[in-house]
Design a protein around this motif. Structure first.
Motif, mmCIF file in Angstrom:
data_model
loop_
_atom_site.group_PDB
_atom_site.id
_atom_site.type_symbol
_atom_site.label_atom_id
_atom_site.label_comp_id
_atom_site.label_asym_id
_atom_site.label_seq_id
_atom_site.Cartn_x
_atom_site.Cartn_y
_atom_site.Cartn_z
ATOM 1 N N ARG A 194 38.282 28.460 57.318
ATOM 2 C CA ARG A 194 37.492 29.470 58.017
ATOM 3 C C ARG A 194 36.369 30.054 57.167
ATOM 4 N N GLY A 195 36.297 29.604 55.914
ATOM 5 C CA GLY A 195 35.237 30.112 55.049
ATOM 6 C C GLY A 195 35.457 31.520 54.574
ATOM 7 N N VAL A 196 36.733 31.958 54.495
ATOM 8 C CA VAL A 196 37.048 33.314 54.028
ATOM 9 C C VAL A 196 38.051 33.226 52.874
ATOM 10 N N PRO A 197 37.640 32.691 51.733
ATOM 11 C CA PRO A 197 38.580 32.573 50.609
ATOM 12 C C PRO A 197 39.118 33.927 50.209
ATOM 13 N N PRO A 198 40.445 34.060 50.064
ATOM 14 C CA PRO A 198 41.031 35.375 49.743
ATOM 15 C C PRO A 198 40.730 35.795 48.317
ATOM 16 N N ALA A 199 40.613 37.101 48.130
ATOM 17 C CA ALA A 199 40.417 37.648 46.791
ATOM 18 C C ALA A 199 41.720 37.553 46.008
ATOM 19 N N THR A 200 41.624 37.732 44.694
ATOM 20 C CA THR A 200 42.797 37.700 43.827
ATOM 21 C C THR A 200 42.955 39.041 43.126
ATOM 22 N N VAL A 201 44.164 39.291 42.652
ATOM 23 C CA VAL A 201 44.462 40.504 41.901
ATOM 24 C C VAL A 201 45.385 40.127 40.752
ATOM 25 N N SER A 202 45.286 40.836 39.647
ATOM 26 C CA SER A 202 46.135 40.584 38.486
ATOM 27 C C SER A 202 47.318 41.538 38.498
ATOM 28 N N LEU A 203 48.535 40.968 38.490
ATOM 29 C CA LEU A 203 49.770 41.755 38.433
ATOM 30 C C LEU A 203 50.696 41.105 37.410
ATOM 31 N N PHE A 204 51.281 41.909 36.550
ATOM 32 C CA PHE A 204 52.232 41.406 35.553
ATOM 33 C C PHE A 204 51.624 40.309 34.690
ATOM 34 N N GLY A 205 50.316 40.352 34.515
ATOM 35 C CA GLY A 205 49.655 39.348 33.700
ATOM 36 C C GLY A 205 49.401 38.026 34.403
ATOM 37 N N SER A 206 49.616 37.953 35.716
ATOM 38 C CA SER A 206 49.381 36.735 36.491
ATOM 39 C C SER A 206 48.462 37.039 37.664
ATOM 40 N N GLN A 207 47.860 35.992 38.210
ATOM 41 C CA GLN A 207 46.944 36.134 39.325
ATOM 42 C C GLN A 207 47.655 35.856 40.648
ATOM 43 N N PHE A 208 47.394 36.713 41.649
ATOM 44 C CA PHE A 208 47.947 36.550 42.986
ATOM 45 C C PHE A 208 46.803 36.630 43.985
ATOM 46 N N ILE A 209 46.850 35.789 45.024
ATOM 47 C CA ILE A 209 45.863 35.937 46.082
ATOM 48 C C ILE A 209 46.271 37.108 46.965
ATOM 49 N N THR A 210 45.296 37.694 47.652
ATOM 50 C CA THR A 210 45.542 38.871 48.484
ATOM 51 C C THR A 210 44.962 38.647 49.870
ATOM 52 N N TRP A 211 45.413 39.458 50.807
ATOM 53 C CA TRP A 211 44.776 39.535 52.113
ATOM 54 C C TRP A 211 44.680 41.005 52.496
ATOM 55 N N ARG A 212 43.463 41.433 52.810
ATOM 56 C CA ARG A 212 43.171 42.844 53.086
ATOM 57 C C ARG A 212 43.617 43.736 51.924
ATOM 58 N N GLY A 213 43.528 43.187 50.710
ATOM 59 C CA GLY A 213 43.900 43.948 49.530
ATOM 60 C C GLY A 213 45.379 43.963 49.225
ATOM 61 N N ILE A 214 46.208 43.303 50.040
ATOM 62 C CA ILE A 214 47.656 43.274 49.862
ATOM 63 C C ILE A 214 48.033 41.949 49.202
ATOM 64 N N PRO A 215 48.724 41.961 48.045
ATOM 65 C CA PRO A 215 49.050 40.702 47.357
ATOM 66 C C PRO A 215 50.110 39.893 48.093
ATOM 67 N N LEU A 216 49.992 38.576 47.989
ATOM 68 C CA LEU A 216 51.007 37.657 48.501
ATOM 69 C C LEU A 216 51.887 37.247 47.320
ATOM 70 N N ILE A 217 53.144 37.681 47.331
ATOM 71 C CA ILE A 217 54.078 37.446 46.233
ATOM 72 C C ILE A 217 54.922 36.209 46.561
ATOM 73 N N PRO A 218 54.934 35.202 45.678
ATOM 74 C CA PRO A 218 55.719 33.997 45.961
ATOM 75 C C PRO A 218 57.168 34.127 45.496
ATOM 76 N N SER A 219 58.066 33.543 46.272
ATOM 77 C CA SER A 219 59.469 33.418 45.869
ATOM 78 C C SER A 219 60.046 32.173 46.526
ATOM 79 N N ASN A 220 60.646 31.307 45.711
ATOM 80 C CA ASN A 220 61.266 30.108 46.272
ATOM 81 C C ASN A 220 62.609 30.408 46.927
ATOM 82 N N LYS A 221 63.011 31.686 46.939
ATOM 83 C CA LYS A 221 64.258 32.072 47.611
ATOM 84 C C LYS A 221 64.052 32.318 49.106
#
Length: 310
Positions: A194-221
């Protein structure tokens, strides 16, 4: 042709290695993850292993008014409480670690065998803890999502529209999305399309992508079955009436939050035993603190090749 013996003019590598010291690593375990969920949660110490969730009965019935500037009578009201509030009891993740004294006595250089065994067992217990916070049938997040806080994807793959819809369910100070890493990759593809690459934010020394400023946190659980998973959105913290983690403080042999290690003694087979216990639970303080996007497909790909015409 007759066999010819190899003539060595100098000491060979294989022979020289017998006098060399190998630099050794600690034991590596591929199942260890960063466990971002546990870091992002707000944790509440629980007295005596019980957490009582007190709620107001029928909050819409509380009557207030903005009276005109006259002698009009003010409404009379009171705030009623639930007489049988839900109580959460801490659950445990535990194991007994056995180490033969011969092993710990003879083979503890350069690494202490008992410490290494404890470290790896504790890591495994903490991995199980994160999984239980998500999938436990009694207190896990997926089992405690209110029916009206569940939505399905519009077209299968997780799109910006889907996450916007999820934000309407947890619009009061949302903290983070939680989902499987493959779902984050799928969401990234939909944003790219769609041509809207999400912004990123640094948390705990790592980079996370965000949507509307809210981070997407990964978990394989987060469960992944038949190419489908879920996306959760949380508000966290007691002061925000959100989702909170529960733990027991002050344990005997406490090593970290809610985790204890206790020596159980040495048996007649010269095996020393250690009890490792982690006590935790989770509570959703209000229904609108947690929502889930169901039926999220992670296997949809797109052709991004551009076609040029004269």
């Amino acid at each position: 042709m007759a066999n010819q013996e190899t003539v060595h003019l100098a000491l060979s590598d294989s022979a020289a290695r017998q006098l060399a010291n190998a630099t050794k690593t600690t034991a590596q375990m591929s199942t260890i993850t960063p466990r971002w969920l546990v870091r992002c949660m707000h944790w509440v110490p629980v007295e005596a292993g019980i957490y009582r969730l007190n709620e107001v009965k029928d909050p819409e019935s509380v009557d207030v008014a903005c009276p005109p500037r006259d002698e009009a009578e003010l409404p009379q009201t009171f705030v009623d409480y639930e007489e049988a509030p839900r109580e959460y009891f801490l659950s445990s993740v535990a194991t007994v670690l056995d180490v033969h004294t011969r092993v710990s006595d003879l083979y503890s250089s350069p690494y202490d065998q008992i410490k290494e065994q404890l470290r790896l067992a504790i890591e495994t217990i903490k991995e199980r803890q994160e999984g239980e916070l998500i999938t436990n049938a009694e207190y896990g997040m997926l089992a405690n999502v209110a029916d009206d806080q569940r939505i399905s994807t519009l077209s299968g793959a997780p799109t910006p529209d889907d996450l916007d819809e999820l934000l309407t369910k947890v619009w009061k100070e949302p903290a983070f999305f939680l989902t499987h890493p493959l779902a984050i990759a799928a969401f990234g593809r939909e944003c790219t399309r769609r041509g809207v690459p999400p912004a990123t934010v640094s948390l705990f020394g790592s980079q996370f992508i965000t949507w509307r400023g809210i981070p997407l946190i990964p978990s394989n659980k987060v469960p992944l079955e038949n190419g489908k998973t879920k996306v959760l959105l949380l508000r966290v913290g007691e002061e925000r009436q959100g989702v909170v983690g529960l733990y027991q403080p002050g344990l005997v042999g406490e090593q970290s939050m809610g985790l204890s290690v206790r020596f159980m003694g040495i048996g007649r087979s010269a095996i020393s035993s250690y009890l490792i216990s982690l006590y935790c639970s989770l509570a959703v303080l209000t229904d609108d603190a947690l929502a889930v996007l169901d039926d999220v497909e992670v296997g949809k790909f797109h052709d991004y090749a551009f076609k040029y015409t004269k």
